[in-house]
Design an enzyme around this catalytic site. Sequence first.
Site, PDB file in Angstrom:
ATOM      1  N   CYS A   1       0.811  -1.215   0.000  1.00  0.00           N
ATOM      2  CA  CYS A   1       0.000   0.000   0.000  1.00  0.00           C
ATOM      3  C   CYS A   1       0.846   1.267   0.000  1.00  0.00           C
ATOM      4  CB  CYS A   1      -0.886   0.069   1.246  1.00  0.00           C
ATOM      5  SG  CYS A   1      -1.930  -1.360   1.491  1.00  0.00           S
TER       6      CYS A   1
ATOM      7  N   GLY B   1       0.697   0.181  -5.018  1.00  0.00           N
ATOM      8  CA  GLY B   1      -0.557  -0.566  -4.986  1.00  0.00           C
ATOM      9  C   GLY B   1      -1.401  -0.251  -6.199  1.00  0.00           C
TER      10      GLY B   1
ATOM     11  N   ASN C   1      -0.663   1.420   5.678  1.00  0.00           N
ATOM     12  CA  ASN C   1       0.333   0.670   4.908  1.00  0.00           C
ATOM     13  C   ASN C   1       1.092  -0.222   5.882  1.00  0.00           C
ATOM     14  OD1 ASN C   1       3.583   1.511   3.501  1.00  0.00           O
ATOM     15  ND2 ASN C   1       2.327  -0.273   3.101  1.00  0.00           N
ATOM     16  N   GLY C   2       1.137  -1.505   5.550  1.00  0.00           N
ATOM     17  CA  GLY C   2       1.825  -2.463   6.418  1.00  0.00           C
ATOM     18  C   GLY C   2       0.864  -3.566   6.809  1.00  0.00           C
TER      19      GLY C   2
ATOM     20  N   TYR D   1      13.667  -3.219  -3.837  1.00  0.00           N
ATOM     21  CA  TYR D   1      12.701  -3.308  -4.940  1.00  0.00           C
ATOM     22  C   TYR D   1      11.545  -2.311  -4.874  1.00  0.00           C
ATOM     23  CZ  TYR D   1       8.685  -5.021  -7.605  1.00  0.00           C
ATOM     24  OH  TYR D   1       7.611  -5.099  -8.446  1.00  0.00           O
TER      25      TYR D   1
HETATM   26  P1  AMP Z   1       9.975 -14.326 -10.164  1.00  0.00           P
HETATM   27  O1  AMP Z   1       9.690 -14.620 -11.572  1.00  0.00           O
HETATM   28  O2  AMP Z   1       8.886 -14.835  -9.261  1.00  0.00           O
HETATM   29  O3  AMP Z   1      11.332 -14.784  -9.716  1.00  0.00           O
HETATM   30  O4  AMP Z   1       9.940 -12.762  -9.990  1.00  0.00           O
HETATM   31  C1  AMP Z   1      11.100 -11.993 -10.009  1.00  0.00           C
HETATM   32  C2  AMP Z   1      10.773 -10.585 -10.380  1.00  0.00           C
HETATM   33  O5  AMP Z   1       9.724 -10.082  -9.548  1.00  0.00           O
HETATM   34  C3  AMP Z   1      11.959  -9.646 -10.235  1.00  0.00           C
HETATM   35  O6  AMP Z   1      12.136  -8.964 -11.465  1.00  0.00           O
HETATM   36  C4  AMP Z   1      11.550  -8.673  -9.151  1.00  0.00           C
HETATM   37  O7  AMP Z   1      11.901  -7.354  -9.503  1.00  0.00           O
HETATM   38  C5  AMP Z   1      10.052  -8.791  -9.065  1.00  0.00           C
HETATM   39  N1  AMP Z   1       9.528  -8.679  -7.706  1.00  0.00           N
HETATM   40  C6  AMP Z   1      10.153  -8.917  -6.542  1.00  0.00           C
HETATM   41  N2  AMP Z   1       9.325  -8.699  -5.500  1.00  0.00           N
HETATM   42  C7  AMP Z   1       8.148  -8.329  -6.014  1.00  0.00           C
HETATM   43  C8  AMP Z   1       6.882  -7.965  -5.426  1.00  0.00           C
HETATM   44  N3  AMP Z   1       6.698  -7.942  -4.115  1.00  0.00           N
HETATM   45  N4  AMP Z   1       5.872  -7.635  -6.286  1.00  0.00           N
HETATM   46  C9  AMP Z   1       6.056  -7.658  -7.614  1.00  0.00           C
HETATM   47  N5  AMP Z   1       7.215  -7.990  -8.216  1.00  0.00           N
HETATM   48  C10 AMP Z   1       8.261  -8.335  -7.422  1.00  0.00           C
END
Ligand code: AMP
Length: 466
Positions: free
Chosen positions: A11, A37, A111-112, A250
């Site tokens: 959020c 979000g 948020n949280g 990230y």
């Molecule tokens: P995966 O294919 O599941 O390994 O997703 C890796 C990708 O998801 C990387 O490019 C990250 O930047 C991104 N990522 C990491 N954490 C999140 C998150 N909480 N929500 C959306 N994307 C994420």
Amino acid sequence: MTIRNGFKDECGVFGVFDAEDAARLAYLGLYALQHRGQESAGIATLDSQVIRFEREMGYVADVFTEARLERLPGRTAIGHVRYSTTGASLLINAQPIVFATGRGPLALAHNGNLVNARDIRATLEASGALFTTTSDSEVILHLIARSRAPTLVGAIAEALTEVRGAYSILILSREGIFAARDPNGIRPLSLGIREGSPVVASETCAFDLIEARFERDVEPGEIVRLSSEGFTSHRFAFPQATPCVFEHVYFARPDSNVFGRNVASVREAFGARLAREHPAAADVVIPVPDSGMYAALGYARESGIPFAMGLVRNHYVGRTFIEPKQSIRHFGVKVKLNPVREVVSGKRIVMVDDSLVRGTTSRKIVKMLRDAGTKEVHVRISSPPTMNSCHYGIDTPTKGELIAANRPLEGIREFIGADSLGYLSPEGMLEAFGRPSQAACTACFTGVYPVDIDQPEREKESAISS
Ligand code: AMP
């Protein structure tokens, strides 16, 4: 029906006190926080002692039409954007949550994630409380409404000493906006001033858009009232700051200053440290856009290997991309990313991303790069292996789905099809973050949860059935 218990909601929050066009400023603030979000957006305003609100599923720009903003008069506003991964997208869980209480109307944006919300809710329900949402945030309003403290700030303080977990919250009231952060300060929350009006936001990028000046962060364990007196501080708990390192890895926007540091600079420092820990003999460093951009710049600078944009991202793909029919199916990541052949063909490449979660994105990108003629692909990740779920408000899947929790390094390398794989070490990450391990939340990487998660809460994971 399967409902979320509120574990994984990402959020963003924004608030402005006593300003012309408050709802429009909130709209702009939320627009800048959209990355936090994308499922629902909402704004509540205070107008002649009455709280009005509009909430809807969707992006800020789609939810807030001219007509909707017209229905939000008043000079004080709070807003919220939310994303949750549940199959059931629930409008009732969109925020701000608005409540009539003995202390006047209140609106809450959170948020949280709270880790003891279920227990509090069960106790409150047993004594007759009726909940209108399935989200953990609502318990805070119930606790405030029930408090016998003589002042509203006292009631908020009392409520916040009962809940545990991560919360950066805004409460809109007739006394102004109350902004508070949990004693660990896990999620960010910053204060600013715009043309004399106090403002508050999850990230400072929201201030840049509305031309507000950053003042300071809300401190862990602090409630700040935004009113005609400016900022009034009230401590409700002893601070034990453990801000979330994943905001810098990230989640936050690179142009924001989060926990006192610029996100882009920290990401570059992660990348530079990664280059020292895991060098590679390569011709070019490419980022996975946008998440690996700044770490790749840091890696290139430190290693002396040229940086290039070897992958192009289509920025118009939402989270809700609908796959076309069977015959032309399984585009997967191709819809979002495409290699630039001229950059990658015949080259030995270092490909930098911020994290591997399930590993499926990297696997597809590595294949795409090989199909485009890349000679070698050395994958470098600017954070340690993601081994654990977040219980404080970041959407990470359950442990069973996290590749690093289930395979050794060599098994991950093999799965993604890379020639080599290197992760930033936890020590390297913390050094670049500029905090010792006891002064940061690194739970998703290390399994050390700074706020105790009750065992049953851990086991319940992301969804409950009702
Ligand atoms: P995966 O294919 O599941 O390994 O997703 C890796 C990708 O998801 C990387 O490019 C990250 O930047 C991104 N990522 C990491 N954490 C999140 C998150 N909480 N929500 C959306 N994307 C994420």
